[in-house]
Design a protein around this motif. Structure first.
Motif, PDB file in Angstrom:
ATOM      1  N   TRP A  82      45.977  54.270  55.468  1.00  0.00           N
ATOM      2  CA  TRP A  82      45.725  53.460  57.025  1.00  0.00           C
ATOM      3  C   TRP A  82      45.605  52.263  57.100  1.00  0.00           C
ATOM      4  O   TRP A  82      46.080  51.557  58.006  1.00  0.00           O
ATOM      5  CB  TRP A  82      44.413  54.215  57.615  1.00  0.00           C
ATOM      6  CG  TRP A  82      44.718  55.691  58.253  1.00  0.00           C
ATOM      7  CD1 TRP A  82      44.060  56.804  57.903  1.00  0.00           C
ATOM      8  CD2 TRP A  82      45.816  56.289  59.034  1.00  0.00           C
ATOM      9  NE1 TRP A  82      44.272  58.042  58.359  1.00  0.00           N
ATOM     10  CE2 TRP A  82      45.308  57.541  59.018  1.00  0.00           C
ATOM     11  CE3 TRP A  82      46.829  55.681  59.863  1.00  0.00           C
ATOM     12  CZ2 TRP A  82      46.536  58.422  60.012  1.00  0.00           C
ATOM     13  CZ3 TRP A  82      47.665  56.483  60.635  1.00  0.00           C
ATOM     14  CH2 TRP A  82      47.346  57.792  60.937  1.00  0.00           C
ATOM     15  N   ASN A  83      45.037  51.552  55.950  1.00  0.00           N
ATOM     16  CA  ASN A  83      44.685  49.987  55.977  1.00  0.00           C
ATOM     17  C   ASN A  83      46.163  49.435  55.733  1.00  0.00           C
ATOM     18  O   ASN A  83      46.435  48.322  55.984  1.00  0.00           O
ATOM     19  CB  ASN A  83      43.638  49.806  54.920  1.00  0.00           C
ATOM     20  CG  ASN A  83      42.275  49.815  55.384  1.00  0.00           C
ATOM     21  OD1 ASN A  83      42.242  49.360  56.848  1.00  0.00           O
ATOM     22  ND2 ASN A  83      41.387  50.167  54.462  1.00  0.00           N
ATOM     23  N   TRP A  92      47.969  48.041  66.172  1.00  0.00           N
ATOM     24  CA  TRP A  92      48.327  49.550  66.535  1.00  0.00           C
ATOM     25  C   TRP A  92      46.908  50.195  66.427  1.00  0.00           C
ATOM     26  O   TRP A  92      46.281  50.353  65.302  1.00  0.00           O
ATOM     27  CB  TRP A  92      49.249  50.257  65.792  1.00  0.00           C
ATOM     28  CG  TRP A  92      49.566  51.500  66.193  1.00  0.00           C
ATOM     29  CD1 TRP A  92      50.174  51.743  67.358  1.00  0.00           C
ATOM     30  CD2 TRP A  92      49.643  52.465  65.293  1.00  0.00           C
ATOM     31  NE1 TRP A  92      50.238  53.207  67.125  1.00  0.00           N
ATOM     32  CE2 TRP A  92      50.235  53.659  65.982  1.00  0.00           C
ATOM     33  CE3 TRP A  92      49.169  52.998  64.024  1.00  0.00           C
ATOM     34  CZ2 TRP A  92      50.090  54.924  65.827  1.00  0.00           C
ATOM     35  CZ3 TRP A  92      49.563  54.077  63.660  1.00  0.00           C
ATOM     36  CH2 TRP A  92      50.031  55.390  64.490  1.00  0.00           C
ATOM     37  N   ALA A  93      46.074  50.372  67.711  1.00  0.00           N
ATOM     38  CA  ALA A  93      44.921  51.100  67.588  1.00  0.00           C
ATOM     39  C   ALA A  93      44.717  52.192  66.998  1.00  0.00           C
ATOM     40  O   ALA A  93      43.559  52.493  66.433  1.00  0.00           O
ATOM     41  CB  ALA A  93      44.304  50.886  69.300  1.00  0.00           C
ATOM     42  N   PRO A  94      45.408  53.255  67.277  1.00  0.00           N
ATOM     43  CA  PRO A  94      45.402  54.520  66.632  1.00  0.00           C
ATOM     44  C   PRO A  94      45.126  54.634  65.132  1.00  0.00           C
ATOM     45  O   PRO A  94      44.218  55.430  64.620  1.00  0.00           O
ATOM     46  CB  PRO A  94      46.734  55.275  66.901  1.00  0.00           C
ATOM     47  CG  PRO A  94      47.251  54.667  67.931  1.00  0.00           C
ATOM     48  CD  PRO A  94      46.687  53.207  67.985  1.00  0.00           C
ATOM     49  N   ALA A  95      45.596  53.357  64.284  1.00  0.00           N
ATOM     50  CA  ALA A  95      45.141  53.446  62.899  1.00  0.00           C
ATOM     51  C   ALA A  95      44.058  53.148  62.741  1.00  0.00           C
ATOM     52  O   ALA A  95      43.380  53.783  61.586  1.00  0.00           O
ATOM     53  CB  ALA A  95      46.133  52.475  62.306  1.00  0.00           C
ATOM     54  N   TYR A  96      43.166  52.380  63.539  1.00  0.00           N
ATOM     55  CA  TYR A  96      41.857  52.108  63.287  1.00  0.00           C
ATOM     56  C   TYR A  96      41.103  53.248  63.759  1.00  0.00           C
ATOM     57  O   TYR A  96      39.905  53.589  63.029  1.00  0.00           O
ATOM     58  CB  TYR A  96      41.399  50.709  64.235  1.00  0.00           C
ATOM     59  CG  TYR A  96      42.105  49.808  63.703  1.00  0.00           C
ATOM     60  CD1 TYR A  96      41.647  48.842  62.645  1.00  0.00           C
ATOM     61  CD2 TYR A  96      43.288  49.227  64.279  1.00  0.00           C
ATOM     62  CE1 TYR A  96      42.059  47.699  62.231  1.00  0.00           C
ATOM     63  CE2 TYR A  96      43.798  48.028  63.884  1.00  0.00           C
ATOM     64  CZ  TYR A  96      43.477  47.271  62.849  1.00  0.00           C
ATOM     65  OH  TYR A  96      44.118  46.236  62.620  1.00  0.00           O
ATOM     66  N   TYR A  97      41.330  54.208  64.650  1.00  0.00           N
ATOM     67  CA  TYR A  97      40.675  55.359  64.982  1.00  0.00           C
ATOM     68  C   TYR A  97      40.718  56.050  63.760  1.00  0.00           C
ATOM     69  O   TYR A  97      39.788  56.767  63.475  1.00  0.00           O
ATOM     70  CB  TYR A  97      41.396  56.124  66.348  1.00  0.00           C
ATOM     71  CG  TYR A  97      40.565  57.140  66.807  1.00  0.00           C
ATOM     72  CD1 TYR A  97      39.463  57.098  67.336  1.00  0.00           C
ATOM     73  CD2 TYR A  97      40.787  58.303  66.209  1.00  0.00           C
ATOM     74  CE1 TYR A  97      38.746  58.207  67.838  1.00  0.00           C
ATOM     75  CE2 TYR A  97      40.109  59.628  66.506  1.00  0.00           C
ATOM     76  CZ  TYR A  97      38.876  59.506  67.368  1.00  0.00           C
ATOM     77  OH  TYR A  97      38.296  60.488  67.669  1.00  0.00           O
ATOM     78  N   SER A  98      41.905  56.321  63.101  1.00  0.00           N
ATOM     79  CA  SER A  98      42.034  56.995  62.038  1.00  0.00           C
ATOM     80  C   SER A  98      41.116  56.689  60.910  1.00  0.00           C
ATOM     81  O   SER A  98      40.794  57.554  60.025  1.00  0.00           O
ATOM     82  CB  SER A  98      43.556  57.249  61.877  1.00  0.00           C
ATOM     83  OG  SER A  98      44.284  57.745  62.693  1.00  0.00           O
ATOM     84  N   ILE A  99      41.144  55.335  60.623  1.00  0.00           N
ATOM     85  CA  ILE A  99      40.236  54.855  59.490  1.00  0.00           C
ATOM     86  C   ILE A  99      38.786  55.285  59.968  1.00  0.00           C
ATOM     87  O   ILE A  99      38.031  55.693  58.979  1.00  0.00           O
ATOM     88  CB  ILE A  99      40.444  53.329  59.566  1.00  0.00           C
ATOM     89  CG1 ILE A  99      41.806  53.090  58.889  1.00  0.00           C
ATOM     90  CG2 ILE A  99      39.472  52.848  58.666  1.00  0.00           C
ATOM     91  CD1 ILE A  99      42.012  51.546  59.224  1.00  0.00           C
TER      92      ILE A  99
END
Length: 180
Positions: A82-83, A92-99
């Protein structure tokens, strides 16, 4: 714009993955963690790694790889992947949610809190409606983590959580406890 087209194609892929992320909101934290599976025993992960080796900028394959790692409960690799995505598409906000989700699943609450905070900051105004559930959860998680150390911040975050999902019983209970 190149980034916009990547984001649009990723949104479709992410919409298919949303069901897995909703689980982060309902998973009982007392469940026993299962043993992490080795990626070498997972042909899907191996195939995705080969595909990414040929094209390290293939964000769709990176999302699929991060999700496969999460499914295999290899949260360290999921977070690293994800990083990688946030390096390619930093807004891309969803990547941070996934982290945040992967850190939470790995019982790294500080990492999860930091990632959910970044997620909240990255959601664009025009994306709020589509992200209400995840925003509600991110705010709730941070409020829960802050309740004993920064009660005022926890109150602000739980109010935002309830703004996005006024029916979440856990958030309602936390809000009540913070008022005492």
């Amino acid at each position: 714009m190149k980034t916009e087209s990547k984001i649009k194609s990723l949104l479709f892929g992410l919409s298919l993955l949303t069901v897995g992320y909703v689980n982060a909101q309902t998973t009982n934290e007392t469940q026993t963690a299962t043993t992490t599976q080795s990626s070498t025993a997972n042909p899907q992960i191996d195939a995705l790694k080969q595909k990414i080796a040929a094209n390290p900028q293939d964000t769709q394959s990176l999302v699929a790889l991060a999700t496969a790692y999460q499914d295999a409960q290899d949260y360290t690799s999921a977070i690293a992947t994800w990083n990688q995505i946030t390096t390619i598409i930093p807004d891309w906000a969803p990547a941070y949610y996934s982290i945040g989700y992967a850190n939470q699943a790995a019982k790294n609450n500080e990492g999860a809190k930091a990632a959910y905070d970044k997620y909240i900051a990255k959601v664009k105004p025009e994306e709020v409606e589509a992200n209400k559930q995840n925003l509600a959860y991110a705010y709730f998680f941070i409020a829960f983590q802050e309740k004993d150390t920064d009660k005022e911040k926890a109150k602000q975050y739980i109010a935002k959580s309830l703004q996005y999902d006024s029916t979440n019983q856990d958030a309602l209970n936390l809000s009540k406890s913070l008022m005492n």
